[in-house]
Motif scaffolding. Structure first.
Motif, short mmCIF file in Angstrom:
data_model
loop_
_atom_site.label_atom_id
_atom_site.label_comp_id
_atom_site.label_asym_id
_atom_site.label_seq_id
_atom_site.Cartn_x
_atom_site.Cartn_y
_atom_site.Cartn_z
N GLY A 172 0.92 -0.95 0.03
CA GLY A 172 -0.07 -0.32 0.19
C GLY A 172 0.19 1.30 0.11
N PHE A 173 2.13 0.90 -0.14
CA PHE A 173 3.44 2.20 -0.18
C PHE A 173 3.64 2.73 -1.29
CE2 PHE A 173 2.95 1.04 4.63
CZ PHE A 173 2.66 2.35 4.74
N SER A 174 3.94 3.51 -1.84
CA SER A 174 5.03 3.32 -3.04
C SER A 174 6.44 3.56 -2.28
CB SER A 174 4.84 4.72 -3.17
OG SER A 174 5.85 6.19 -2.84
N ARG A 175 7.60 3.38 -3.38
CA ARG A 175 8.76 2.63 -2.76
C ARG A 175 9.18 4.03 -1.77
NH1 ARG A 175 11.60 0.72 -7.18
NH2 ARG A 175 10.71 -1.51 -6.60
N LYS A 176 9.26 5.51 -1.99
CA LYS A 176 10.00 6.40 -1.66
C LYS A 176 9.00 6.12 -0.02
CE LYS A 176 10.21 11.45 -1.66
NZ LYS A 176 9.23 12.60 -3.61
N GLU A 177 7.76 6.44 -0.20
CA GLU A 177 7.20 6.15 1.15
C GLU A 177 7.55 5.99 2.32
OE1 GLU A 177 2.56 7.94 -0.06
OE2 GLU A 177 3.07 6.05 0.02
N LEU A 178 7.76 3.94 1.18
CA LEU A 178 8.12 2.84 1.75
C LEU A 178 9.77 2.70 2.66
CD1 LEU A 178 7.67 -0.17 2.98
CD2 LEU A 178 8.65 -0.68 1.12
N PHE A 179 10.54 3.53 2.12
CA PHE A 179 11.83 3.97 2.19
C PHE A 179 11.46 5.13 3.49
CE2 PHE A 179 13.82 1.92 -1.91
CZ PHE A 179 13.98 0.80 -0.83
N ALA A 180 10.52 5.68 3.73
CA ALA A 180 10.65 6.92 4.87
C ALA A 180 10.58 6.37 5.95
CB ALA A 180 9.92 8.50 3.99
N LEU A 181 9.36 5.02 5.83
CA LEU A 181 9.01 5.04 7.34
C LEU A 181 9.81 4.25 7.67
CD1 LEU A 181 5.71 3.54 5.95
CD2 LEU A 181 6.21 5.20 8.10
N ILE A 182 10.95 3.19 6.86
CA ILE A 182 11.94 2.60 7.34
C ILE A 182 13.39 3.43 8.19
CG2 ILE A 182 13.61 1.25 6.16
CD1 ILE A 182 12.13 -0.32 4.26
N SER A 183 13.82 4.65 7.30
CA SER A 183 14.36 5.56 8.12
C SER A 183 13.86 5.79 9.16
CB SER A 183 14.16 6.96 6.82
OG SER A 183 15.31 7.35 7.15
N LYS A 184 12.41 6.24 9.31
CA LYS A 184 11.80 6.53 10.54
C LYS A 184 12.23 5.94 11.73
CE LYS A 184 7.94 9.39 11.96
NZ LYS A 184 6.57 9.79 11.60
N GLY A 185 11.83 4.66 11.70
CA GLY A 185 11.66 3.18 12.56
C GLY A 185 13.35 3.24 12.84
N LEU A 186 14.17 3.15 11.87
CA LEU A 186 16.03 3.39 12.32
C LEU A 186 15.92 4.29 13.17
CD1 LEU A 186 17.40 2.12 9.21
CD2 LEU A 186 17.20 0.65 10.92
N LYS A 187 15.46 5.45 12.82
CA LYS A 187 15.77 6.41 13.76
C LYS A 187 14.68 6.70 15.22
CE LYS A 187 17.00 9.76 9.95
NZ LYS A 187 15.77 11.16 9.59
N MET A 188 14.15 6.23 14.88
CA MET A 188 13.63 6.25 16.70
C MET A 188 14.75 5.03 17.62
SD MET A 188 10.02 6.55 15.99
CE MET A 188 9.06 5.79 17.34
N LEU A 189 14.92 4.15 16.65
CA LEU A 189 15.07 2.81 17.10
C LEU A 189 17.05 3.39 17.78
CD1 LEU A 189 15.10 -0.65 14.93
CD2 LEU A 189 13.64 -0.07 17.76
#
Length: 107
Positions: free
Chosen positions: A85-102
């Motif tokens: 349900g995401f574009s590749r750009k949105e998916l990478f943005a979510l992954i990046s945000k999650g890694l920053k939170m970790l």
């Protein structure tokens, strides 16, 4: 029972999409099921063909095939991100945000 559940989930998802004026594509349902089945069969085949040469117990085979399956699913999501349900750009943005939170929690 599984077929009835798939129908019910898709009908409910269709009405929810209509209610919130979201786009709903039916093609992703069978495509994702087919991709997951193929990934599971390939993971099983690879695990059995590699680990049958040596006497391995079931937990090792299961762990190995689960790891191979996870790799296949990540590859599928990378090449067909619309399944999530995401574009590749949105998916990478979510992954990046999650890694920053970790990273923030570990420091």
């Amino acid at each position: 029972m599984v077929v009835m559940q798939l129908l019910q989930v898709n009908i409910i998802a269709f009405f929810i999409a209509k209610l919130f004026k979201w786009e709903f594509d039916w093609i992703f349902q069978p495509l994702s099921i087919i991709c997951c089945l193929i990934a599971g069969l390939l993971a099983h085949y690879i695990a059995v063909s590699i680990l049958n040469e040596v006497v391995w117990t079931l937990p090792y085979k299961l762990t190995f095939s689960a790891g191979v399956y996870l790799i296949f699913i990540l590859i599928i999501i990378y090449f067909i991100p619309m399944l999530t349900g995401f574009s590749r750009k949105e998916l990478f943005a979510l992954i990046s945000k999650g890694l920053k939170m970790l990273k923030r929690e570990n420091t």
